[in-house]
Design an enzyme around this catalytic site. Structure first.
Site, PDB file in Angstrom:
ATOM      1  N   SER A 125      40.560  38.807  45.344  1.00  0.00           N
ATOM      2  CA  SER A 125      40.571  40.222  44.994  1.00  0.00           C
ATOM      3  C   SER A 125      39.512  40.522  43.935  1.00  0.00           C
ATOM      4  CB  SER A 125      41.982  40.618  44.532  1.00  0.00           C
ATOM      5  OG  SER A 125      42.121  42.010  44.445  1.00  0.00           O
ATOM      6  N   HIS A 279      47.180  41.555  51.538  1.00  0.00           N
ATOM      7  CA  HIS A 279      46.197  41.287  50.495  1.00  0.00           C
ATOM      8  C   HIS A 279      46.573  40.064  49.655  1.00  0.00           C
ATOM      9  CE1 HIS A 279      43.057  42.064  47.620  1.00  0.00           C
ATOM     10  NE2 HIS A 279      43.916  42.250  46.630  1.00  0.00           N
TER      11      HIS A 279
END
Length: 301
Positions: A125, A279
């Protein structure tokens, strides 16, 4: 200089009062102090020639999120793994500036100070964009790059991150004394228990018994737009020609198919591994992630 000691007063991060934690720190020449855990390979296989791995967490994360996977990589790849806390996270120092250029500079100085050569950078991320920025700046030499579920593009963050900030502020305003009370408040902003648990790992108890976040919430809130940006816009002006593995979650929007041509221009030797997850794929599918990274790096040896 490597040390286990208090940080400079103006950059002293929030510290836990209820129990001691042991980690190492490195004071960088730019005034930032980074905390890290070093996971060594088995003694029988350790060697000064074993190329290091630097594992970089995402927004609101810390080195502890990657502890289990770091130990696995050290054992299976016979390489030292440095799991670091980026500025404004974990046990590292705080600073009002929080953008990818600043994060990349911190990582570069860390690599230089530890004399880490032929490194593999793994970042998730925010950590993925920070690692890609290091690779494209070319101020230090890295051997391999593994960005996890992020792409080298300007792309708005999901609104979830803004909601997390709101929930975290609400918790601090409420002066809660139990983590269960904090979780009850956060539930209105994030229904998924695993994500709430992840965010609440940042809670620490103060001397007055209240629970506060060790991350500087207000500074990170002002930096959310920076986290959506990427400092490089022209692939013809900056390129990393080393092997690159993009690991993406098939249920995540952050590395869409239409982004692959841009990725290929910045990182012409890139490969993609898809994992059926969102994610937070490292925690959702740890075995699939482990296998993808270990097999790819073993192939590059």
């Amino acid at each position: 200089m490597l040390a286990r000691r208090a940080l400079p007063r103006l950059q002293q991060p929030f510290r836990p009062y209820h129990r001691p934690r042991f980690y190492s720190t490195t004071e960088l020449s730019n005034g930032i102090t980074l905390a890290y855990d070093l996971h060594e390979p088995p003694a029988s296989k350790s060697s000064s020639s074993n190329a290091p791995i630097v594992f970089i967490h995402g927004l609101f994360g810390s080195k502890t999120n990657n502890r289990s996977m770091s130990k696995v990589f050290a054992r299976e790849l016979n390489r030292p793994v440095y799991a670091i806390d980026l500025r404004n996270h974990g046990d590292s120092s705080h600073d009002q500036r929080h953008d990818y250029t600043a994060l990349a500079e911190d990582i570069e100085l860390f690599l230089k100070q530890h004399d880490l050569k032929q490194s593999t950078l793994i970042g998730h991320s925010m950590g993925a964009k920070a690692a890609m920025t290091v690779a494209l700046r070319q101020n230090v030499h890295i051997a391999n790059l593994i960005p996890v579920d992020n792409a080298p593009v300007d792309a708005a963050l999901k609104s979830d991150f803004g909601k997390y900030i709101q929930g975290m502020r609400k918790i601090e305003d409420a002066n809660v004394q139990k983590q269960s009370e904090a979780d009850a408040i956060l539930k209105a902003y994030e229904p998924a228990l695993p994500i709430r648990q992840f965010l609440l790992t940042n809670l620490m108890r103060t001397p007055d018994g209240n629970q506060k976040f060790r991350v500087p919430i207000n500074w990170l809130a002002k930096s959310l737009d920076h986290m959506a940006d990427f400092p490089f816009t022209d692939p013809d002006a900056a390129r990393f020609n080393g092997p690159t593995l993009i690991v993406r979650g098939t249920k995540s929007p952050y590395v869409a198919d239409e982004m692959l041509p841009t990725i290929g221009r910045f990182f012409p030797r890139f490969e993609v591994r898809d994992i059926e997850a969102g994610h937070w794929l490292i925690s959702e599918k740890p075995e699939e992630f482990r296998k993808a990274v270990v097999e790819w790096l073993q192939d590059k040896e």
